[in-house]
Design a protein around this motif. Structure first.
Motif, PDB file in Angstrom:
ATOM      1  N   UNK A 142      47.452  77.642 -10.260  1.00 26.66           N
ATOM      2  CA  UNK A 142      48.915  77.553 -10.318  1.00 26.66           C
ATOM      3  C   UNK A 142      49.610  78.866 -10.659  1.00 26.66           C
ATOM      4  N   UNK A 143      48.871  79.883 -11.059  1.00 24.48           N
ATOM      5  CA  UNK A 143      49.497  81.128 -11.486  1.00 24.48           C
ATOM      6  C   UNK A 143      49.903  81.069 -12.947  1.00 24.48           C
ATOM      7  N   UNK A 144      50.384  82.186 -13.458  1.00 27.97           N
ATOM      8  CA  UNK A 144      50.818  82.237 -14.843  1.00 27.97           C
ATOM      9  C   UNK A 144      50.858  83.664 -15.356  1.00 27.97           C
ATOM     10  N   UNK A 145      51.282  83.802 -16.615  1.00 32.26           N
ATOM     11  CA  UNK A 145      51.410  85.118 -17.231  1.00 32.26           C
ATOM     12  C   UNK A 145      50.558  85.162 -18.502  1.00 32.26           C
ATOM     13  N   UNK A 146      49.892  86.291 -18.716  1.00 35.66           N
ATOM     14  CA  UNK A 146      49.088  86.495 -19.914  1.00 35.66           C
ATOM     15  C   UNK A 146      49.518  87.803 -20.572  1.00 35.66           C
TER      16      UNK A 146
END
Length: 319
Positions: A142-146
């Motif tokens: 789903x994607x995302x930010x880290x």
């Protein structure tokens, strides 16, 4: 308790779920407040439940949404389970803030192999465990930010070589993951490297180290210390759409201290009479009589004084 005033618009992260490890104290607590103030359902996780519950209560009293979970980032299976539990309960995981970590102060020549391994395992391996769990459990599809909190390591970290090595490894790992994981639905992964920040975390250090830190503001071109809220604002920026084309960077939030050429611990490390054949240079501004001396202060009182000046929650235009 005053309302946390973020510099970003109120609903910036509305509808999102973001995990903050080590969210019960210090910088992690402030990041949790920042994200909750921006509409996030923030999940804070750590090894001890009591500090987490305290922060959860703070956030909920201010109208924010906060969940708590027990987590030891060194345990890969536990990291995987926490991510699965978050997705099962909240339906998503939009962001991960790797804030949990730690170290102790020790000159390298007094550092044991076990001490070195423990700090590297906690910071470097623990961060990998969380990133991998987030990728496998949600972000890969789903994607995302880290965003990972590291440390300012440009000129090394005297008396903390073990954490410097671990954090430098994280920074390099972040660059690699940005390349490999970017094609997976636009995953972005970055680091934030705080300089000297006035935080409750300073209470974990010995009074000698607190004294050294308390007198090292002159090393900073801005001539002051940083605040927890300045770190949390940088984290929020990297998580936000404003940073949508930023990937694989290490953002130094240090007032320019990483540009300094001096030694933040003074001449005590610059000159060691027991191991050096060179005489003391009497032209040093500190003078020959002050080369080896460290004037101690009341550490708890100094910390409380600094914390009062730089409030952990809230922001002032006049630091």
């Amino acid at each position: 308790m005053s309302i946390y005033r973020s510099i970003f618009k109120k609903d910036l992260f509305k509808g999102q779920v973001i995990l903050v490890t080590g969210g019960g104290t210090g910088i992690g607590r402030c990041i949790a407040h920042e994200l909750a103030a921006l509409g996030t359902t923030v999940v804070i996780a750590a090894r001890k439940i009591e500090p987490l519950k305290t922060v959860q209560d703070e956030i909920q009293k201010l109208g924010g949404n906060c969940d708590t979970m027990l987590l030891n980032i060194r345990d890969a299976a536990m990291a995987t389970q926490v991510i699965q539990d978050i997705v099962a309960k909240h339906g998503m995981l939009n962001g991960l803030v790797n804030n949990a970590g730690g170290q102790f102060m020790s000159p390298a020549n007094q550092l044991t192999s076990k001490g070195f391994s423990t700090v590297v395992d906690l910071n470097l391996n623990g961060t990998f465990n969380m990133c991998k769990a987030a990728f496998d459990g949600y972000m890969g599809e789903h994607g995302g930010q880290i965003v990972t909190i590291v440390a300012e390591t440009r000129n090394g970290i005297p008396r903390a070589m073990h954490t410097g090595a671990a954090r430098a490894g994280i920074i390099n790992m972040t660059k690699t993951l940005a390349i490999e994981w970017g094609p997976y639905n636009g995953i972005r992964i970055n680091c934030v490297a705080p300089g000297l920040i006035i935080s409750s975390g300073m209470k974990n250090y010995h009074e000698t180290m607190v004294d050294l830190l308390a007198h090292s503001h002159w090393m900073n071109p801005t001539s002051r210390y940083g605040t927890e809220s300045e770190v949390s604002a940088a984290v929020a920026f990297l998580l936000s759409p404003a940073a949508s084309y930023i990937n694989g960077v290490n953002l130094e939030v240090d007032g320019g201290s990483s540009l300094s050429k001096g030694n933040p611990e003074g001449d005590e490390l610059m000159y060691n009479p027991e191991g050096s054949r060179h005489p003391v240079y009497v032209g040093w501004s500190e003078g020959v009589d002050n080369v080896h001396g460290i004037k101690h202060v009341d550490a708890p009182a100094k910390i409380n004084e600094l914390l009062r000046k730089y409030k952990a929650i809230g922001r002032s235009s006049k630091i």
